[in-house]
Enzyme design. Sequence first.
Site, PDB file in Angstrom:
ATOM      1  N   ASP A   7      -7.215 -40.330   4.029  1.00 54.32           N
ATOM      2  CA  ASP A   7      -6.537 -40.788   2.815  1.00 54.32           C
ATOM      3  C   ASP A   7      -5.481 -41.798   3.272  1.00 54.32           C
ATOM      4  O   ASP A   7      -4.351 -41.424   3.595  1.00 54.32           O
ATOM      5  CB  ASP A   7      -5.879 -39.599   2.087  1.00 54.32           C
ATOM      6  CG  ASP A   7      -5.222 -40.034   0.788  1.00 54.32           C
ATOM      7  OD1 ASP A   7      -5.693 -41.005   0.178  1.00 54.32           O
ATOM      8  OD2 ASP A   7      -4.211 -39.420   0.393  1.00 54.32           O
ATOM      9  N   GLU A  67     -11.756 -42.790   0.289  1.00 53.65           N
ATOM     10  CA  GLU A  67     -11.816 -42.988  -1.164  1.00 53.65           C
ATOM     11  C   GLU A  67     -12.029 -44.474  -1.432  1.00 53.65           C
ATOM     12  O   GLU A  67     -11.463 -45.307  -0.714  1.00 53.65           O
ATOM     13  CB  GLU A  67     -10.472 -42.527  -1.755  1.00 53.65           C
ATOM     14  CG  GLU A  67     -10.458 -42.378  -3.244  1.00 53.65           C
ATOM     15  CD  GLU A  67      -9.124 -41.814  -3.741  1.00 53.65           C
ATOM     16  OE1 GLU A  67      -8.892 -40.602  -3.603  1.00 53.65           O
ATOM     17  OE2 GLU A  67      -8.314 -42.598  -4.263  1.00 53.65           O
ATOM     18  N   ASP A 140      -1.371 -35.855   0.827  1.00 50.39           N
ATOM     19  CA  ASP A 140      -2.310 -36.770   1.496  1.00 50.39           C
ATOM     20  C   ASP A 140      -3.289 -35.990   2.384  1.00 50.39           C
ATOM     21  O   ASP A 140      -4.432 -36.395   2.568  1.00 50.39           O
ATOM     22  CB  ASP A 140      -1.560 -37.769   2.393  1.00 50.39           C
ATOM     23  CG  ASP A 140      -0.331 -38.327   1.723  1.00 50.39           C
ATOM     24  OD1 ASP A 140      -0.343 -39.491   1.356  1.00 50.39           O
ATOM     25  OD2 ASP A 140       0.655 -37.573   1.558  1.00 50.39           O
TER      26      ASP A 140
END
Lengths: 182, 182
Positions: A7, A67, A140
Amino acid sequence: MKIFGIDPGSERTGYGCVERSGSRHHLVLCGSLAAPAAATFPERLQHIHKGLVGLLAECRPDCVVVESIFHAKNVRSALKLAHARGIALLAASEAGLCVHEYAPAEIKRAVVGYGRAEKAQVGQMVKLLLGLDAVPAPHDVADALAIAICHLHNSTGAVAETVARHRAPRGTVRSWREFRPS
Amino acid sequence: MKIFGIDPGSERTGYGCVERSGSRHHLVLCGSLAAPAAATFPERLQHIHKGLVGLLAECRPDCVVVESIFHAKNVRSALKLAHARGIALLAASEAGLCVHEYAPAEIKRAVVGYGRAEKAQVGQMVKLLLGLDAVPAPHDVADALAIAICHLHNSTGAVAETVARHRAPRGTVRSWREFRPS
């Protein structure tokens, strides 16, 4: 199968490595990389790069998952994030690993069963699925683990199965999209 | 003083190194980095990184200069560009170099004398200021050189002087902001 989720963020980059043994997932390692507060933006990126290169060499995962960010709401912060994301992709490529991407809603759907789940719900499900004592923090880290779990689910078609295991109490009827952990 | 300008892009990254000797600038080297068409996005970033690391070691500039991108019009392409820009900042930091940033309008103003100049005008002025036989191509190369020239001007207060040298014919009165090459 060992998956390394990232992340990325210029302030703090979360990471989490998850392995599947049979039908269960277990945590290999997780944490976050944060450069000293006084570091310049390029120095922060260097800190992330050095950290990820070391972690990927240590974990030797089968692939890296991040992501996708092409659905940005706040352009300025998305642009900063994209710099750090570039560093994550570079580290993966240098380690000879392929990279998979998932949209935020896909990750939430795979982990929580609902594409618009809150961060806290994602954290709770990560704790549950990995059998942890507490929700990984900061968020995170939980997000990086969620991304890795999402890929494990998607690469085995295990979404429905996982959601069914943690489903609503007997007697209530909900679609898996509506599922939310209590 | 030797300046290394970078115009990052995931498809093609332009670079240009410019040195000042006295009141004149001269070209040290310039070119562009483009990964093979079949390369994945992470592989492209790796190609850019490897190329820039080698070039910075070869040129040994005093600093690196890049365009700021926090004024994006097309979000999707700006996000892709930000990945490549992260790689450029990383390469600079790994080489122990400081990074300077200029907004697109500042670069055009410093090189052409007009903040809304066209790409072709920037190219023409780069050719003129560096005493080249032709406009550097592709435009990413001219842009990288323009960024380096912009920093040379800004770090010496030489903007007005340079613009004055290439000013409108005697008898016409223009402010330096309005200056455009013929």
